[in-house]
Design a protein around this motif. Structure first.
Motif, PDB file in Angstrom:
ATOM      1  N   GLU B 113      11.026  -3.194  -9.868  1.00 19.74           N
ATOM      2  CA  GLU B 113      10.831  -1.912 -10.535  1.00 19.74           C
ATOM      3  C   GLU B 113       9.344  -1.598 -10.718  1.00 19.74           C
ATOM      4  OE1 GLU B 113      12.243   0.196 -14.649  1.00 19.74           O
ATOM      5  OE2 GLU B 113      13.318  -1.590 -13.995  1.00 19.74           O
ATOM      6  N   ALA B 114       8.602  -2.608 -11.203  1.00 22.59           N
ATOM      7  CA  ALA B 114       7.172  -2.399 -11.458  1.00 22.59           C
ATOM      8  C   ALA B 114       6.434  -2.081 -10.160  1.00 22.59           C
ATOM      9  CB  ALA B 114       6.579  -3.640 -12.118  1.00 22.59           C
ATOM     10  N   VAL B 115       6.766  -2.827  -9.090  1.00 22.89           N
ATOM     11  CA  VAL B 115       6.102  -2.596  -7.811  1.00 22.89           C
ATOM     12  C   VAL B 115       6.427  -1.190  -7.303  1.00 22.89           C
ATOM     13  CG1 VAL B 115       5.934  -3.324  -5.405  1.00 22.89           C
ATOM     14  CG2 VAL B 115       6.074  -5.037  -7.209  1.00 22.89           C
ATOM     15  N   ASP B 116       7.710  -0.832  -7.368  1.00 22.81           N
ATOM     16  CA  ASP B 116       8.103   0.494  -6.892  1.00 22.81           C
ATOM     17  C   ASP B 116       7.444   1.598  -7.702  1.00 22.81           C
ATOM     18  OD1 ASP B 116       9.565  -0.670  -4.932  1.00 22.81           O
ATOM     19  OD2 ASP B 116      11.522  -0.405  -5.889  1.00 22.81           O
ATOM     20  N   MET B 122       1.098   5.927  -6.646  1.00 21.30           N
ATOM     21  CA  MET B 122       0.057   6.133  -5.634  1.00 21.30           C
ATOM     22  C   MET B 122       0.609   6.858  -4.411  1.00 21.30           C
ATOM     23  SD  MET B 122      -2.830   4.998  -6.545  1.00 21.30           S
ATOM     24  CE  MET B 122      -2.912   4.954  -8.298  1.00 21.30           C
ATOM     25  N   GLU B 123       1.846   7.340  -4.505  1.00 22.62           N
ATOM     26  CA  GLU B 123       2.501   8.045  -3.393  1.00 22.62           C
ATOM     27  C   GLU B 123       2.514   7.201  -2.130  1.00 22.62           C
ATOM     28  OE1 GLU B 123       0.539  11.806  -3.224  1.00 22.62           O
ATOM     29  OE2 GLU B 123       1.024  12.212  -5.313  1.00 22.62           O
ATOM     30  N   LEU B 124       2.900   5.945  -2.298  1.00 21.73           N
ATOM     31  CA  LEU B 124       2.883   5.014  -1.169  1.00 21.73           C
ATOM     32  C   LEU B 124       4.278   4.552  -0.780  1.00 21.73           C
ATOM     33  CD1 LEU B 124      -0.141   2.835  -2.220  1.00 21.73           C
ATOM     34  CD2 LEU B 124       0.009   4.107  -0.092  1.00 21.73           C
ATOM     35  N   LYS B 125       5.293   5.086  -1.441  1.00 22.94           N
ATOM     36  CA  LYS B 125       6.663   4.621  -1.193  1.00 22.94           C
ATOM     37  C   LYS B 125       7.020   4.534   0.286  1.00 22.94           C
ATOM     38  CE  LYS B 125       9.333   3.936  -4.915  1.00 22.94           C
ATOM     39  NZ  LYS B 125      10.529   4.284  -5.646  1.00 22.94           N
ATOM     40  N   ARG B 142      -5.501   3.320  -1.761  1.00 25.11           N
ATOM     41  CA  ARG B 142      -4.460   3.543  -2.762  1.00 25.11           C
ATOM     42  C   ARG B 142      -3.614   2.279  -2.971  1.00 25.11           C
ATOM     43  NH1 ARG B 142      -3.598   8.803  -0.522  1.00 25.11           N
ATOM     44  NH2 ARG B 142      -1.399   8.424  -0.117  1.00 25.11           N
ATOM     45  N   VAL B 143      -3.421   1.506  -1.886  1.00 29.06           N
ATOM     46  CA  VAL B 143      -2.701   0.239  -2.035  1.00 29.06           C
ATOM     47  C   VAL B 143      -3.497  -0.694  -2.953  1.00 29.06           C
ATOM     48  CG1 VAL B 143      -1.787  -1.804  -0.872  1.00 29.06           C
ATOM     49  CG2 VAL B 143      -1.629   0.419   0.242  1.00 29.06           C
ATOM     50  N   ALA B 144      -4.815  -0.739  -2.723  1.00 31.50           N
ATOM     51  CA  ALA B 144      -5.659  -1.600  -3.550  1.00 31.50           C
ATOM     52  C   ALA B 144      -5.555  -1.189  -5.016  1.00 31.50           C
ATOM     53  CB  ALA B 144      -7.106  -1.524  -3.072  1.00 31.50           C
ATOM     54  N   LEU B 145      -5.496   0.107  -5.259  1.00 29.03           N
ATOM     55  CA  LEU B 145      -5.367   0.593  -6.635  1.00 29.03           C
ATOM     56  C   LEU B 145      -4.008   0.229  -7.225  1.00 29.03           C
ATOM     57  CD1 LEU B 145      -7.058   4.091  -6.467  1.00 29.03           C
ATOM     58  CD2 LEU B 145      -7.589   2.288  -8.104  1.00 29.03           C
ATOM     59  N   ALA B 146      -2.950   0.426  -6.428  1.00 32.66           N
ATOM     60  CA  ALA B 146      -1.607   0.096  -6.904  1.00 32.66           C
ATOM     61  C   ALA B 146      -1.532  -1.384  -7.250  1.00 32.66           C
ATOM     62  CB  ALA B 146      -0.574   0.441  -5.829  1.00 32.66           C
ATOM     63  N   ARG B 147      -2.130  -2.211  -6.400  1.00 35.59           N
ATOM     64  CA  ARG B 147      -2.109  -3.651  -6.603  1.00 35.59           C
ATOM     65  C   ARG B 147      -2.876  -4.040  -7.858  1.00 35.59           C
ATOM     66  NH1 ARG B 147      -4.861  -7.454  -2.116  1.00 35.59           N
ATOM     67  NH2 ARG B 147      -6.679  -6.570  -3.137  1.00 35.59           N
ATOM     68  N   THR B 175     -11.399  12.944  -7.332  1.00 34.86           N
ATOM     69  CA  THR B 175     -10.520  13.714  -8.204  1.00 34.86           C
ATOM     70  C   THR B 175      -9.285  12.896  -8.566  1.00 34.86           C
ATOM     71  OG1 THR B 175     -11.175  15.497  -6.737  1.00 34.86           O
ATOM     72  CG2 THR B 175      -9.608  16.036  -8.478  1.00 34.86           C
ATOM     73  N   GLU B 176      -8.707  12.220  -7.545  1.00 33.15           N
ATOM     74  CA  GLU B 176      -7.512  11.422  -7.788  1.00 33.15           C
ATOM     75  C   GLU B 176      -7.775  10.289  -8.770  1.00 33.15           C
ATOM     76  OE1 GLU B 176      -5.514  10.007  -4.330  1.00 33.15           O
ATOM     77  OE2 GLU B 176      -5.311  12.011  -3.469  1.00 33.15           O
ATOM     78  N   LEU B 177      -8.933   9.657  -8.622  1.00 35.59           N
ATOM     79  CA  LEU B 177      -9.268   8.543  -9.508  1.00 35.59           C
ATOM     80  C   LEU B 177      -9.387   9.007 -10.947  1.00 35.59           C
ATOM     81  CD1 LEU B 177     -11.865   6.292  -7.658  1.00 35.59           C
ATOM     82  CD2 LEU B 177      -9.733   5.588  -8.729  1.00 35.59           C
ATOM     83  N   LYS B 178     -10.012  10.152 -11.115  1.00 36.61           N
ATOM     84  CA  LYS B 178     -10.195  10.686 -12.453  1.00 36.61           C
ATOM     85  C   LYS B 178      -8.830  11.005 -13.070  1.00 36.61           C
ATOM     86  CE  LYS B 178     -13.162  13.762 -14.957  1.00 36.61           C
ATOM     87  NZ  LYS B 178     -14.120  14.851 -14.933  1.00 36.61           N
ATOM     88  N   GLU B 179      -7.992  11.608 -12.243  1.00 36.43           N
ATOM     89  CA  GLU B 179      -6.627  11.942 -12.648  1.00 36.43           C
ATOM     90  C   GLU B 179      -5.870  10.665 -13.039  1.00 36.43           C
ATOM     91  OE1 GLU B 179      -3.276  14.690 -12.780  1.00 36.43           O
ATOM     92  OE2 GLU B 179      -5.451  14.829 -12.948  1.00 36.43           O
ATOM     93  N   LEU B 180      -6.029   9.648 -12.204  1.00 37.46           N
ATOM     94  CA  LEU B 180      -5.361   8.365 -12.432  1.00 37.46           C
ATOM     95  C   LEU B 180      -5.815   7.763 -13.759  1.00 37.46           C
ATOM     96  CD1 LEU B 180      -3.542   6.191 -11.082  1.00 37.46           C
ATOM     97  CD2 LEU B 180      -5.638   5.126 -10.282  1.00 37.46           C
ATOM     98  N   HIS B 181      -7.090   7.833 -14.011  1.00 43.47           N
ATOM     99  CA  HIS B 181      -7.633   7.299 -15.260  1.00 43.47           C
ATOM    100  C   HIS B 181      -6.990   7.990 -16.451  1.00 43.47           C
ATOM    101  CE1 HIS B 181     -10.781   7.305 -18.520  1.00 43.47           C
ATOM    102  NE2 HIS B 181     -10.489   6.030 -18.377  1.00 43.47           N
TER     103      HIS B 181
END
Lengths: 292, 364
Positions: B113-116, B122-125, B142-147, B175-181
């Motif tokens: 669940e957590a991984v998914d 990160m929209e990596l599904k 984005r994978v590095a960020l998800a990890r 922009t995405e990073l800021k949003e993510l933060h």
């Protein structure tokens, strides 16, 4: 532009032909002096002493042959396993050395290429024999009363073969390890894996191609070892190459000898194809035959 | 989850080389802090000390008051995104993201669940089963960020994560990073040498130089109130005019320069005029006109070069042997007749935009 273009094209064509020639000549040389004799061996194995596959039937029937083949397989597998283990440890060591000490260590590895298999085998006999260096040392410090039997048996053969094969294992393993991105190990630690897990989860899987490459190389070499087992085995550990030699030069059963040689080549080729298929490490290692 | 971090005199030396001088730093819970500086400024050393890969030669690091200086990296529970991402090439995207949970002894089923969720964030599904090598640079990032986020770390450390990407992608990901933060609320500590990145994302920026934090403040405070010539030159552009002396009268400084006396300000109250000082003026704060302006500081000069940049026009004006860089909004430049190379012009600016700054070696 149009005037120049054909000129360059023909110039490139000439260069291409030159390089082609450089490949063709060695190939012709190999074909003449290597593949033709091998083909001849194959032919002899089904024509000597008379046409037919009686030589190959021996492979299924002869107990002596079974023993030789089993010896060869067992010694080769033990040698490969031990060489890989020691080679991997050594590579791990030099991989974490400072560049300067690493150069020295690699030089030591390469230096062993300078000494021939024959001299090394006799040196090992001197070291391992009942009143040799090791036994004298062990008896001197009182660890043992009677000399250990370290030579003229399978143990001696394996010691000599592992020693001979180590540089061949270390170089591909180390080359592979040196290519592993060290930032991956940091990433692993940062993500919560301790040193041990980082090794097994990140480093080891990526070092497998080098290990596999070395494995094929050492196994192929080991199957065809001649001098080392002949001397260190003292006639008691006969491997396939020595057996072939005896058939050629002493009992003069060329049919059996060529049959065994053919089987050896087949096994080596099959092994190479199989391993390189599965592990994608064919390349430079795929075409090495066995000798020594 | 949010914790504050304190550096108490953390320094690092390698033999005689000083990578980081003893540094005090307070990282507030939940903030986006950027360490900005040229290469060799100590920003990466600071980050690696925080991650646990560099053992400080002095000082201590506290996490919510607890000393973590000697805790190994794997026990710190910080997410790290490395330069070049450091994705495990032998594992799929899913397995890469699962890695930190596996290290925390979570079985595949329990971690699913957590991984998914992390992959979805990160929209990596759709890429879960791909190998990292089969992904684009942005996707790998984005994978590095998800990890780094899947285990809900107390702190996310990012070491120049965008430096390998091309410029347009970098903009999007900023922009995405800021949003993510904003979305995850974790404290971000971000290392970069790119001032644009720093300005566009950070709550606060620490500017480092030669192993030392020069100034730490919000982006606009750093831009308008730099405290050293280095900061003024590193963040955006500045004109530096050397000073030969100054008179101070109730906080108002009159500096003696080759351009004549210049009315200036100190960057903040309570500081003295430094011994080796210069005047710093942003190019866009200097007005250009054909007639003598009403500004507190006025000099006459000649336009040496004029370059059109669309939004603005950049002028190099020579005044009394000194070249001044001036940015004029293009609209305004169009209304100024005769503004061309070789033209005689007046430059004018007020005291509040000319700062008296200590000058070591002013980088332009």
């Amino acid at each position: 532009m149009t005037a120049v273009a054909p000129k360059t094209a023909s110039g490139a064509g000439r260069t291409d032909r030159f390089y082609l020639l450089m490949i063709v000549l060695p190939c012709a040389f190999l074909a003449l002096l290597y593949f033709l004799p091998v083909l001849n061996v194959l032919v002899l194995s089904v024509t000597e002493p008379q046409p037919g596959i009686q030589n190959y039937q021996m492979l299924a029937e002869s107990g002596a042959l079974h023993r030789i083949l089993l010896n060869t397989l067992r010694v080769s597998l033990s040698t490969t396993a031990l060489t890989l283990l020691l080679g991997y440890m050594f590579s791990l060591g030099i991989n974490s050395m400072a560049p300067r000490t690493r150069t020295v260590a690699l030089f030591v590895v390469l230096a062993s290429f300078w000494i021939s298999a024959l001299i090394r085998a006799y040196a090992w006999v001197a070291i391992l024999q009942p009143n040799g260096l090791i036994n004298q040392l062990l008896m001197g410090i009182g660890l043992i009363d009677t000399p250990l039997i370290l030579v003229r048996n399978e143990l001696g053969v394996i010691i000599g073969m592992v020693h001979y094969m180590l540089p061949y294992a270390i170089l591909p393993i180390y080359a592979n390890m040196a290519g592993i991105d060290r930032s991956l190990l940091r990433a692993s630690r940062a993500l919560g894996a301790n040193r041990w897990r980082t090794f097994w989860w990140v480093f080891f899987p990526q070092s497998l191609p080098g290990l596999a490459g070395s494995g094929i190389l050492v196994m192929i070499f080991s199957l065809g070892f001649y001098i080392t087992p002949a001397i260190l085995g003292g006639g008691r550990v006969v491997m396939i190459a020595e057996y072939i030699s005896i058939q050629i030069s002493e009992t003069l059963r060329w049919g059996v000898a060529t049959m065994l040689a053919t089987v050896l080549v087949m096994v080596v080729v099959a092994l190479t194809i199989w391993m390189s298929r599965y592990l994608k490490v064919g390349g430079g290692l795929a075409s090495k035959g066995g000798k020594s | 989850m949010k914790k504050s971090l304190t550096f108490n005199g953390v320094g690092k030396t390698y033999g005689r080389t000083v990578a980081l001088r003893p540094t005090d730093l307070e990282i507030k819970a939940g903030e986006f802090l950027t360490l900005l500086g040229p290469s060799g400024s100590g920003k990466t050393t600071l980050l690696m000390a925080l991650a646990g890969f560099v053992q400080p030669s002095s000082g201590s690091i506290l996490l919510d008051g607890q000393d973590i200086t000697n805790i190994p990296p794997e026990a710190r529970n910080f997410g790290v995104v490395f330069q070049g991402y450091a994705l495990f090439p032998h594992l799929t995207v899913w397995e890469n993201v699962y890695f930190p949970l596996r290290a925390r002894n979570l079985g595949r089923a329990k971690a699913r669940e957590a991984v998914d969720d992390a992959l979805a964030l990160m929209e990596l599904k759709p890429y879960a089963d791909r190998m990292p090598a089969a992904l684009s640079g942005g996707q790998q990032q984005r994978v590095a960020l998800a990890r780094a986020l899947v285990f809900k770390p107390e702190l996310l450390l990012l070491d120049e994560p965008l430096s390998a990407l091309d410029k347009s992608l970098r903009k999007t990901l900023q922009t995405e990073l800021k949003e993510l933060h904003r979305k995850v609320g974790t404290t971000f500590v971000y290392v970069t040498h790119d001032q644009e990145e720093a300005l566009s994302m950070s709550d606060r920026i620490a500017i480092l130089r030669a192993g030392e934090i020069q100034q730490i403040a919000s982006a606009d405070a750093l831009y308008w109130r730099p405290e050293t010539a280095f900061v003024a030159g590193f963040l955006g552009r500045s004109n530096f005019v050397p000073m030969s002396g100054a008179t101070v009268d109730a906080g108002a400084v009159t500096a003696l320069t080759v351009l004549g006396p210049i009315k200036a300000q100190l960057p903040r109250d309570g500081v003295d005029v430094p011994r080796d000082a210069c005047i710093a003026v942003r190019p866009e704060r200097i007005a250009v006109s054909r007639q003598e302006p009403a500004h507190q500081n006025r000099v006459q000069g000649r336009v040496v070069s004029l370059t059109f940049f669309g939004t603005h026009v950049e002028l190099d004006v020579e005044a009394r042997g000194t070249l001044l860089n001036v940015h004029v909004p293009a609209v305004q430049a169009a209304q100024e007749p005769g503004l061309a190379e070789g033209a005689e012009v007046w430059l004018g600016w007020d005291a509040d935009v000319s700062l008296v700054l200590p000058q070591e070696t002013a980088a332009a």
